[in-house]
Write a protein that holds these residues in place. Sequence first.
Motif: not given
Length: 310
Positions: A270-281
Amino acid sequence: MTASDASGAPRARLREAAHTLLRAYPAFRPVTVPAMYGLLATNAFTARGLYLNLGYWKDARTIDEACEALAQLVAETAALGPDDDVVDVGFGFADQDMLWMERFAPRRITGLNVTPSQVRIARHRVRRRGMADRIELREASATDMPLPDASCDVVTAVECAFHFDTRERFFAEAFRVLRPGGRLVLADVIRNAPAADRFRRRLQDFNWTRFARTFRIPAANADRRDSYAAKLQAAGFVDMHVTSIRDDVFAGWHRALAQDPALLGRLPLAGRLPYRFLLRFDPNTVYGAFDYVLAAGRKPLRQSGLQLHA
């Protein structure tokens, strides 16, 4: 581009990051804390062992080093030694307890944990390491400890006290079971200081509220450093300190997720894909609502009705 356009773009990115961060939280309805950690099973962050903390990254380069470093920091802050009887609440899979027994050799560690599956697995691991005679693990609550008054020298809680219902009850219980002169040490997640910018403050409030709802954090535990210290003092502790170590926790965790695909792969789905995006910040954007503190206090010595500060 107008001034309003210039300010609107960063705010839109912050808003997008906030909503993505929420999707990084477990994609199930809020459940009890034991059930939530039971769902995680043995999906630990580390390659070695079964640590579940975010790690202390001041000198660490890997998640394994960082998780051990956080346990080490807690033990050193507590001045753990061979004459100490320790109570470790929320012990997870007992990795820190086994590390402390190896490195600091306390007389005895009693662990308390409300998640039955973790207690069962941790007991097996402790037996396999030949430490069952010195580490006793119980299914019990940090806010209602099945322990006599003045029965231990150190109480610890590594990245779990934000769940307790409530911290104040836990502080009172810790004070009760500690012997005079005993020490309480925690690594804990709390609310960050309010941002200067009104929009960022609203974002902090929004993220904390959703985080607390998802992870079953009681409203009474929405502490910042000043209220945290006040609660320790109200419980009777002296020589308190509540020190932020957030810069040595969140930034390193964020960097490790970006640089270590294996760590990212060990996160719940549940957290893996969203964190890929969050790593841009940057981490201050992603974790702006949160502080991470190393907190400690001591139970006063009492002799002939007089309180002595050793």
